[in-house]
Design an enzyme around this catalytic site. Structure first.
Site, PDB file in Angstrom:
ATOM      1  N   LYS A   1       0.760  -9.338   0.648  1.00  0.00           N
ATOM      2  CA  LYS A   1       0.447  -8.421  -0.449  1.00  0.00           C
ATOM      3  C   LYS A   1      -0.281  -9.148  -1.591  1.00  0.00           C
ATOM      4  CE  LYS A   1       2.143  -4.728   1.470  1.00  0.00           C
ATOM      5  NZ  LYS A   1       1.261  -3.601   1.828  1.00  0.00           N
TER       6      LYS A   1
ATOM      7  N   TYR B   1       5.619 -11.105   3.942  1.00  0.00           N
ATOM      8  CA  TYR B   1       5.203  -9.832   3.329  1.00  0.00           C
ATOM      9  C   TYR B   1       4.601 -10.065   1.934  1.00  0.00           C
ATOM     10  CZ  TYR B   1       5.746  -4.980   1.690  1.00  0.00           C
ATOM     11  OH  TYR B   1       5.533  -3.718   1.177  1.00  0.00           O
TER      12      TYR B   1
HETATM   13  P1  NAP Z   1       6.414   3.300   6.649  1.00  0.00           P
HETATM   14  O1  NAP Z   1       7.149   4.552   6.312  1.00  0.00           O
HETATM   15  O2  NAP Z   1       7.024   2.324   7.586  1.00  0.00           O
HETATM   16  O3  NAP Z   1       4.944   3.722   7.188  1.00  0.00           O
HETATM   17  C1  NAP Z   1       4.051   2.728   7.618  1.00  0.00           C
HETATM   18  C2  NAP Z   1       2.810   3.376   8.183  1.00  0.00           C
HETATM   19  O4  NAP Z   1       1.923   2.340   8.639  1.00  0.00           O
HETATM   20  C3  NAP Z   1       3.082   4.250   9.405  1.00  0.00           C
HETATM   21  O5  NAP Z   1       2.193   5.329   9.424  1.00  0.00           O
HETATM   22  C4  NAP Z   1       2.768   3.307  10.564  1.00  0.00           C
HETATM   23  O6  NAP Z   1       2.399   3.935  11.774  1.00  0.00           O
HETATM   24  C5  NAP Z   1       1.579   2.577   9.993  1.00  0.00           C
HETATM   25  N1  NAP Z   1       1.295   1.320  10.670  1.00  0.00           N
HETATM   26  C6  NAP Z   1       2.108   0.257  10.866  1.00  0.00           C
HETATM   27  N2  NAP Z   1       1.467  -0.701  11.544  1.00  0.00           N
HETATM   28  C7  NAP Z   1       0.209  -0.242  11.781  1.00  0.00           C
HETATM   29  C8  NAP Z   1      -0.921  -0.765  12.433  1.00  0.00           C
HETATM   30  N3  NAP Z   1      -0.902  -1.988  13.014  1.00  0.00           N
HETATM   31  N4  NAP Z   1      -2.048  -0.012  12.502  1.00  0.00           N
HETATM   32  C9  NAP Z   1      -2.081   1.226  11.956  1.00  0.00           C
HETATM   33  N5  NAP Z   1      -1.032   1.777  11.310  1.00  0.00           N
HETATM   34  C10 NAP Z   1       0.100   1.054  11.240  1.00  0.00           C
HETATM   35  O7  NAP Z   1       6.092   2.450   5.329  1.00  0.00           O
HETATM   36  P2  NAP Z   1       5.867   2.891   3.801  1.00  0.00           P
HETATM   37  O8  NAP Z   1       7.099   2.530   3.045  1.00  0.00           O
HETATM   38  O9  NAP Z   1       5.321   4.256   3.724  1.00  0.00           O
HETATM   39  O10 NAP Z   1       4.759   1.819   3.386  1.00  0.00           O
HETATM   40  C11 NAP Z   1       3.395   2.153   3.234  1.00  0.00           C
HETATM   41  C12 NAP Z   1       2.712   1.000   2.516  1.00  0.00           C
HETATM   42  O11 NAP Z   1       3.325   0.825   1.234  1.00  0.00           O
HETATM   43  C13 NAP Z   1       2.841  -0.341   3.236  1.00  0.00           C
HETATM   44  O12 NAP Z   1       1.654  -1.087   3.077  1.00  0.00           O
HETATM   45  C14 NAP Z   1       3.971  -1.010   2.491  1.00  0.00           C
HETATM   46  O13 NAP Z   1       3.918  -2.414   2.585  1.00  0.00           O
HETATM   47  C15 NAP Z   1       3.718  -0.520   1.082  1.00  0.00           C
HETATM   48  N6  NAP Z   1       4.880  -0.597   0.192  1.00  0.00           N
HETATM   49  C16 NAP Z   1       6.014   0.089   0.467  1.00  0.00           C
HETATM   50  C17 NAP Z   1       7.085  -0.017  -0.418  1.00  0.00           C
HETATM   51  C18 NAP Z   1       8.377   0.710  -0.181  1.00  0.00           C
HETATM   52  O14 NAP Z   1       9.340   0.466  -0.956  1.00  0.00           O
HETATM   53  N7  NAP Z   1       8.487   1.593   0.799  1.00  0.00           N
HETATM   54  C19 NAP Z   1       6.993  -0.833  -1.544  1.00  0.00           C
HETATM   55  C20 NAP Z   1       5.813  -1.528  -1.772  1.00  0.00           C
HETATM   56  C21 NAP Z   1       4.749  -1.387  -0.911  1.00  0.00           C
HETATM   57  P3  NAP Z   1       3.506   4.403  12.875  1.00  0.00           P
HETATM   58  O15 NAP Z   1       4.018   5.705  12.397  1.00  0.00           O
HETATM   59  O16 NAP Z   1       2.777   4.526  14.158  1.00  0.00           O
HETATM   60  O17 NAP Z   1       4.544   3.339  12.889  1.00  0.00           O
END
Ligand code: NAP
Length: 248
Positions: A160, A156
């Site tokens: 990133k 991961y």
């Molecule tokens: P999340 O709630 O798991 O949502 C992930 C989203 O990505 C969902 O809509 C999912 O679709 C979609 N997705 C996953 N694989 C995909 C693919 N192959 N093609 C198209 N869509 C796909 O995650 P989140 O926490 O909101 O994270 C969003 C972004 O922020 C990510 O890039 C993550 O790495 C980044 N981020 C998150 C955090 C944190 O603490 N949460 C921190 C730093 C960065 P489905 O609904 O169909 O699964």
């Protein structure tokens, strides 16, 4: 959304979490938001309803960002419908955590394929249209892990960090055509991605955050909206840290 944002917005991974909050924040009359998701059981209905409630037009589609063919179809549909792409938010991402020596090759490949290659696929597809327009705003969701590293997240963190390198390169390649590319590096944000952590892990993380609370999807969405706005026209190639002071 402020009136200086133009019309067609694309958000990957918009069905839940940070992506859904970004869709809701950008939604406004006159704005069409295309978002995608990947799981067979996902419908995107909640996101579509929130966009409609704010007066926007919503189009949610199942598109795997790691598939060049699916991404090409997705962007062709957008161009056929609206003829332009003003903002691309590369938000779709997955995590498959394990310590280095236990990390399976498949888990490494999956995370790099979705997070990094997915961002490349969508950026390349959108850039063709943005170059013709001589305007575009590309916003990539990176992570604190891509800057500071994080035990258990070699795949991961590498994906990133790769997104940050990609962002800076795109900013240099496309800047002369009125296109900006920036990354947001969230800290710990409460979403499904972080929902599985133990109480102990959660309190350890909280103790590292000077502002004393976890982040919300809206904390990230507000910064994405700013980066897409006229107020950010002279910002490109930057990594904006949104982490409550977790990484200073
Ligand atoms: P999340 O709630 O798991 O949502 C992930 C989203 O990505 C969902 O809509 C999912 O679709 C979609 N997705 C996953 N694989 C995909 C693919 N192959 N093609 C198209 N869509 C796909 O995650 P989140 O926490 O909101 O994270 C969003 C972004 O922020 C990510 O890039 C993550 O790495 C980044 N981020 C998150 C955090 C944190 O603490 N949460 C921190 C730093 C960065 P489905 O609904 O169909 O699964």
């Amino acid at each position: 959304m402020t009136s200086d944002i133009k019309r067609t917005i694309v958000v990957t991974g918009g069905s839940k979490g940070i992506g859904r909050a970004i869709c809701k924040t950008f939604a406004a009359p006159g704005v069409t938001i295309y978002f995608n998701f990947n799981s067979p059981q996902t419908t995107g209905q909640e996101t579509e309803e929130e966009i409609f409630e704010a007066g926007g037009i919503a189009r949610g589609m199942r598109v795997d960002v790691s598939s060049e063919a699916e991404v090409t179809n997705f962007f062709n549909t957008i161009i056929d419908d609206t003829g332009r792409i003003d903002v691309l938010v590369n938000n779709a991402g997955i995590a498959k955590d394990a310590l280095l020596l236990r990390m399976k090759e498949q888990d490494w490949d999956d995370v790099i394929r979705v997070n990094l290659k997915g961002t490349f696929n969508c950026t390349k597809a959108a850039a063709k249209t943005m170059l013709k327009q001589r305007y575009g705003r590309i916003i990539n969701i990176a992570s604190i892990a891509g800057v500071a590293g994080n035990p258990g997240q070699a795949n991961y963190a590498a994906s990133k960090a790769g997104i940050i390198g990609l962002t800076k390169t795109v900013a240099r390649e496309l800047g002369s055509r009125g296109i900006t590319a920036n990354a947001i590096a969230p800290g710990f944000i409460q979403t499904d991605m972080t929902a599985g952590l133990s109480e102990k892990a959660l309190s350890d993380i909280l103790s590292q955050i000077p502002l004393g609370r976890n982040g919300t999807p809206e904390d990230i969405a507000g910064v994405a909206l700013f980066l897409a706005s006229k107020s950010a026209d002279y910002i490109t190639g930057q990594v904006i840290h949104v982490n409550g002071g977790m990484y200073i």
